[in-house]
Write a protein that holds these residues in place. Structure first.
Motif, mmCIF file in Angstrom:
data_model
loop_
_atom_site.group_PDB
_atom_site.id
_atom_site.type_symbol
_atom_site.label_atom_id
_atom_site.label_comp_id
_atom_site.label_asym_id
_atom_site.label_seq_id
_atom_site.Cartn_x
_atom_site.Cartn_y
_atom_site.Cartn_z
ATOM 1 N N VAL A 249 0.913 -1.242 -0.166
ATOM 2 C CA VAL A 249 -0.060 0.066 -0.049
ATOM 3 C C VAL A 249 0.842 1.316 -0.068
ATOM 4 O O VAL A 249 0.456 2.241 -0.701
ATOM 5 C CB VAL A 249 -1.031 -0.075 1.140
ATOM 6 C CG1 VAL A 249 -0.387 0.570 2.140
ATOM 7 C CG2 VAL A 249 -2.322 0.545 0.761
ATOM 8 N N ASN B 182 -9.651 3.764 -4.461
ATOM 9 C CA ASN B 182 -10.757 3.983 -3.731
ATOM 10 C C ASN B 182 -10.624 3.668 -2.110
ATOM 11 O O ASN B 182 -10.494 2.614 -1.930
ATOM 12 C CB ASN B 182 -12.031 3.173 -4.095
ATOM 13 C CG ASN B 182 -12.781 3.921 -5.459
ATOM 14 O OD1 ASN B 182 -13.528 4.784 -5.117
ATOM 15 N ND2 ASN B 182 -12.222 3.390 -6.401
ATOM 16 N N PRO B 183 -10.272 4.761 -1.344
ATOM 17 C CA PRO B 183 -10.023 4.247 0.075
ATOM 18 C C PRO B 183 -11.014 4.113 1.087
ATOM 19 O O PRO B 183 -11.059 4.608 2.063
ATOM 20 C CB PRO B 183 -8.997 5.483 0.334
ATOM 21 C CG PRO B 183 -9.557 6.661 -0.520
ATOM 22 C CD PRO B 183 -10.169 6.034 -1.676
ATOM 23 N N SER B 184 -11.852 3.082 0.401
ATOM 24 C CA SER B 184 -13.130 3.067 1.256
ATOM 25 C C SER B 184 -13.046 2.180 2.355
ATOM 26 O O SER B 184 -14.103 1.585 3.115
ATOM 27 C CB SER B 184 -14.237 2.686 0.267
ATOM 28 O OG SER B 184 -14.680 3.846 -0.455
ATOM 29 N N LYS C 231 -4.618 0.035 10.496
ATOM 30 C CA LYS C 231 -5.372 0.777 11.233
ATOM 31 C C LYS C 231 -6.870 0.002 11.036
ATOM 32 O O LYS C 231 -7.551 0.191 10.083
ATOM 33 C CB LYS C 231 -5.633 2.165 10.658
ATOM 34 C CG LYS C 231 -4.367 2.854 10.595
ATOM 35 C CD LYS C 231 -4.124 3.422 12.222
ATOM 36 C CE LYS C 231 -2.660 4.419 12.006
ATOM 37 N NZ LYS C 231 -1.432 3.469 11.425
ATOM 38 N N LYS D 261 -23.650 2.700 11.860
ATOM 39 C CA LYS D 261 -22.745 3.446 10.685
ATOM 40 C C LYS D 261 -23.321 2.957 9.349
ATOM 41 O O LYS D 261 -23.396 4.069 8.376
ATOM 42 C CB LYS D 261 -21.373 2.808 11.000
ATOM 43 C CG LYS D 261 -20.333 3.504 9.889
ATOM 44 C CD LYS D 261 -18.959 3.677 10.762
ATOM 45 C CE LYS D 261 -18.140 4.585 10.468
ATOM 46 N NZ LYS D 261 -18.113 5.949 10.433
ATOM 47 N N TYR E 188 -13.366 -3.220 10.552
ATOM 48 C CA TYR E 188 -13.523 -2.415 9.780
ATOM 49 C C TYR E 188 -12.093 -1.680 9.541
ATOM 50 O O TYR E 188 -11.568 -1.152 10.326
ATOM 51 C CB TYR E 188 -14.531 -1.388 10.019
ATOM 52 C CG TYR E 188 -14.688 -0.307 8.916
ATOM 53 C CD1 TYR E 188 -14.589 -0.518 7.723
ATOM 54 C CD2 TYR E 188 -15.153 0.878 9.374
ATOM 55 C CE1 TYR E 188 -15.045 0.489 6.681
ATOM 56 C CE2 TYR E 188 -15.466 2.179 8.530
ATOM 57 C CZ TYR E 188 -15.494 1.659 6.929
ATOM 58 O OH TYR E 188 -15.547 2.688 6.161
ATOM 59 N N LEU F 112 -9.800 1.077 8.532
ATOM 60 C CA LEU F 112 -9.942 2.646 8.329
ATOM 61 C C LEU F 112 -9.078 3.373 7.435
ATOM 62 O O LEU F 112 -9.401 4.337 6.951
ATOM 63 C CB LEU F 112 -9.787 3.418 9.749
ATOM 64 C CG LEU F 112 -10.745 2.759 11.070
ATOM 65 C CD1 LEU F 112 -10.068 3.113 12.233
ATOM 66 C CD2 LEU F 112 -12.035 3.599 10.779
ATOM 67 N N GLU F 113 -7.710 2.619 7.360
ATOM 68 C CA GLU F 113 -6.863 3.378 6.383
ATOM 69 C C GLU F 113 -6.351 2.439 5.401
ATOM 70 O O GLU F 113 -6.226 1.186 5.655
ATOM 71 C CB GLU F 113 -5.720 4.098 7.116
ATOM 72 C CG GLU F 113 -5.510 5.558 6.950
ATOM 73 C CD GLU F 113 -4.551 5.892 8.174
ATOM 74 O OE1 GLU F 113 -3.465 5.886 7.788
ATOM 75 O OE2 GLU F 113 -4.809 6.469 9.050
ATOM 76 N N ASP F 114 -5.886 2.857 4.313
ATOM 77 C CA ASP F 114 -5.006 1.948 3.496
ATOM 78 C C ASP F 114 -5.623 0.913 2.985
ATOM 79 O O ASP F 114 -4.993 -0.229 2.449
ATOM 80 C CB ASP F 114 -3.749 1.678 4.111
ATOM 81 C CG ASP F 114 -2.859 2.754 4.477
ATOM 82 O OD1 ASP F 114 -2.857 3.849 3.822
ATOM 83 O OD2 ASP F 114 -1.793 2.687 5.252
ATOM 84 N N GLU G 128 -20.616 5.600 0.865
ATOM 85 C CA GLU G 128 -19.886 5.150 1.928
ATOM 86 C C GLU G 128 -19.565 3.836 1.867
ATOM 87 O O GLU G 128 -18.737 3.188 2.814
ATOM 88 C CB GLU G 128 -20.389 5.742 3.414
ATOM 89 C CG GLU G 128 -21.626 4.937 3.555
ATOM 90 C CD GLU G 128 -22.993 5.151 2.978
ATOM 91 O OE1 GLU G 128 -23.025 6.151 2.199
ATOM 92 O OE2 GLU G 128 -24.030 4.853 3.654
#
Lengths: 490, 257
Positions: A132, A155-157, A184, A196, A210, A212-214, A338
């Motif tokens: 990443v 797409n950093p989803s 993360k 959410k 879930y 959160l990043e990367d 989202e």
């Protein structure tokens, strides 16, 4: 002076001839001839297309230090890191042999393109984290002067993994490992999940993790083309052909305990040209097997697995092609912007594709019922019944909005499925000493390719793994029977 | 301080048609499709001489490392004075403005100089940062993410802020109320999708983003995603003009919601 005289003489000559009977004719002819001669001169000059001898420009070179079998994202990544980590510029000559130049069957282009850190093995998490980072700085790693920057369309989803009552404890453990490695990731209770993402039906969900990043998804084709472009600018040679034969020598040796082993060394690789019987033997020092789903065949060509069963010689590379479907559907009432990459506890997964309420997803057949329902990997035809019977019920159960959806298109691609433990095979073969593997990643090869390429290049150049310790992924585990079990294979 | 140059070009495209004369006979070798591509003298030289090529690669690397250099974190300041001061120092150094709680806005003067008197506000949290036009990138954002009381963040026209940066803003979710991303050339709808973490957001400016493919539709989707937020952006009809058939069904969908 001389030039002027020449021109004068030439002009006069022309004029003189022009005074003859066939005037118009000759001038026309002369014009045509001049351009003809010009062309001829151009082609004869060095670098021109004309060659009095047999043209061999389409053949690979006779010698190459490293031959990489397979020009997919893994093969190109190995080539990139070999060239980047070489001590002196141009020290290693690398040849990439790719059979399918349009990449029509290559797993790279047909994949969903996800990247995640939510694995259970620390090695896999480290590989993903490195990759990443590579993808984030892709325009620095793969920068080519004068070429436009790459648009990776990342797409950093994030990924959302759902676990049932049974899997909750494993998930908690996994997340602990992931956090230790620096990913993360957060855990969510069904209650939090409902708040959410109100479109999820949390029935049967005990825990969710879930990213959160990367985490997210990107355009695999862009990565492939970026690597190709960069690698080409670094001087790697490409060849459109197929590896049909390895010429190797073997010598017998005795281990300390008195066992006899036969060590093999590949000296030549025969590269058969596409749609032709012509082949070129390429003398080489190292062969890298990055043939993806077909790497089992390449290993067999090198004589791996030809021996009495139960011995190291008789241990095959357990990588085979497995067909996996991907469906694209439209659902007007589906989840919004989202939406993460959702992986249900049943093994079904989906993600958003673009802005127009299109979604992309599928399910791995083995997740549902082991072995017997594996589709025939001979072709890439899509079984639409599979979506109706196996994927849709799970999706509609998890996301009620998906009860009304319309499948727009579908395709199939190959996994380089490692039947032993669904993890990659990296590093040299213990007996065929100069064959290195970078294969068997069972569907997460694309996202780990940048890191695996580096690991293999380090193994070739330095003799050991330097950045990430991939010793558990060595070939010898198949002989020793040590499975490195990954719980999160999709 | 002037906004940093966004261009990644190494040389100005001087003497456009020049190389054609020099190339002479080798013209037929060059592919015809490249005719439209802008060719500069340096490019021509780099194609033929390794030295020039290596020099250009070196210059390109140098440019990249310059941005990295600007975005390194001030570890010493952070250890000595805490995260607020370090972040403020970072932003002021870049040419942005900072507002401590209960204080006035602080900006560097025309020459990029600023007084260091804010070093006494060690315990005062930073509540607003205006980093318009700064060369902040993914790493530089580390400094700002330590500000847990940050309410307003402006990243207008930042050339290095991209989707990856937006995916990290969730760390400010607890406090952030105002965010402006107007004019960032690298921010696209893919990055905007991660802003759903910021549920406290009251005002979001996403106008003038050239990388967003359907500005109107994107704004509608972002509004849907952040119901409590006032989203400033392109006029929603802007996207409709681009492709009427394509857009109509998507907008029809958002009305009942």
């Amino acid at each position: 002076m001389l030039r002027r005289a020449l021109r004068l003489g030439l002009g006069r000559g022309l004029l003189g001839r022009g005074l003859g009977t066939w005037r118009g004719d000759s001038t026309l002819d002369w014009d045509g001839k001049v351009s003809d001669i010009k062309k001829k001169i151009q082609s004869v000059l060095p670098g021109g297309a004309w060659n009095p001898l047999y043209d061999t420009s389409h053949l690979p070179p006779e010698h190459s230090d490293v031959v990489i079998v397979g020009g997919g994202v893994l093969g190109l990544s190995v080539a990139y890191w070999l060239k980047r980590l070489e001590k002196r510029r141009g020290a290693i000559q690398v040849l990439v042999v790719e059979r399918d130049y349009t990449y029509s069957q290559a797993s790279t282009g047909l994949s969903v393109g996800g990247i995640r850190q939510q694995f259970s093995l620390p090695e896999n998490i480290q590989l993903s984290l490195f990759s990443v980072d590579f993808l984030r700085n892709i325009n620095e790693y793969l920068a080519v002067v004068d070429d436009p920057p790459l648009d990776l369309q990342f797409n950093p989803s994030g990924y959302l993994l759902l676990a049932s009552e049974k899997g909750a404890a494993i998930m908690e453990n996994n997340v602990k490992v992931q956090r230790q490695e620096g990913a993360k990731v957060c855990l969510m209770s069904p209650e939090q999940l409902r708040n959410k993402f109100p479109w999820i039906n949390t029935e049967g969900v005990a825990l969710a993790s879930y990213g959160l990043e990367d985490e997210g998804w990107f355009d695999p084709w862009c990565l492939l083309q970026g690597l190709r472009r960069k690698v080409q600018s670094m001087g790697v040679l490409f060849c459109h052909g197929e590896v049909t034969r390895f010429i190797s020598s073997s010598n017998r040796m005795e281990t300390a305990s008195g066992e006899e082993v036969t060590l093999k060394r590949i000296h030549e690789v025969h590269v058969k040209m596409d749609r032709s019987l012509e082949y070129q033997p390429v003398e080489c020092a190292i062969v890298i097997n990055a043939a993806g789903a077909w790497s089992g065949q390449i290993a067999e060509l090198a004589g791996i697995g030809k021996g009495p069963p139960g011995t190291l010689q008789g241990t095959k590379l357990p990588v085979e092609p497995r067909k996996r479907y991907v469906y694209l559907w439209h659902c007007p009432q589906g989840p919004g912007l989202e939406t993460p990459f959702v992986i249900d506890s049943s093994g079904a997964y989906f993600r958003r594709e673009g802005l127009g309420n299109n979604y992309l997803g599928s399910c791995s057949p083995t997740e549902l019922s082991p072995q017997e329902e594996e589709p025939d990997p001979g072709n890439l035809e899509v079984d639409h019944g599979f979506f109706q019977d196996k994927v849709w019920p799970h999706l509609a159960q998890r996301v009620p909005a998906f009860e009304t959806l319309k499948v727009r298109s579908a395709w199939a691609g190959y996994y380089d499925y490692n039947t032993f433990d669904q993890n990659g095979v990296v590093g040299p073969h213990p007996l065929v000493v100069n064959m290195y593997f970078a294969t068997g990643f069972s569907g997460h090869g694309l996202q780990q390719a940048p890191a695996v390429g580096r690991a293999v290049a380090e193994m070739v150049l330095e003799g050991s793994f330097q950045t990430i310790d991939l010793n558990p992924f060595l070939f010898s585990r198949f002989y020793l029977g040590e499975k490195v079990q990954e719980h999160n294979i999709i | 301080m002037a906004a940093p140059k966004a261009s990644l070009y190494l040389v100005a495209p001087i003497w456009k048609g020049g190389p054609r004369g020099i190339r002479g006979l080798s013209r037929t070798v060059a592919p015809e499709g490249n005719q439209r591509k802008r060719r500069t003298v340096l490019q021509f030289l780099a194609d033929r001489f390794y030295d020039v090529q290596a020099l250009r690669e070196y210059l390109l690397r140098k440019q990249v490392s310059k941005v990295h250099q600007k975005n390194r974190s001030f570890t010493y300041v952070k250890e000595q004075y805490g995260p607020y001061i370090a972040a403020a120092y970072f932003v002021l150094k870049q040419g942005g403005a900072v507002k401590f709680q209960g204080q006035e806005w602080m900006r560097p003067n025309g020459r990029g100089r600023f007084s260091l008197e804010f070093f006494k506000f060690q315990a005062v949290p930073v509540e607003a940062v205006d980093a318009s036009g700064c060369a902040i990138n993914y790493q530089g954002l580390d400094n700002l993410l330590a500000l847990k009381e940050l309410q307003s963040l402006s990243l207008q026209r930042c050339p290095h802020v991209d989707d990856w940066c937006l995916s990290r803003l969730y760390q400010l979710a607890g406090s952030l109320q105002e965010l402006s991303l107007a004019g960032c050339p690298q921010v696209s709808e893919r990055g905007l999708a991660c802003l759903h973490h910021l549920q406290n957001l009251r005002r979001l400016d996403i106008s003038d983003l050239p990388a967003v493919s359907n500005p109107g539709l994107t704004q509608i989707l972002v509004e849907e995603m952040l119901p409590n937020c006032n989203v400033l952006g392109a006029d929603w009809a802007q996207g409709l003009k681009l492709g009427p058939e394509e857009q109509s069904q998507d907008t029809a969908r958002s009305i009942p919601a």
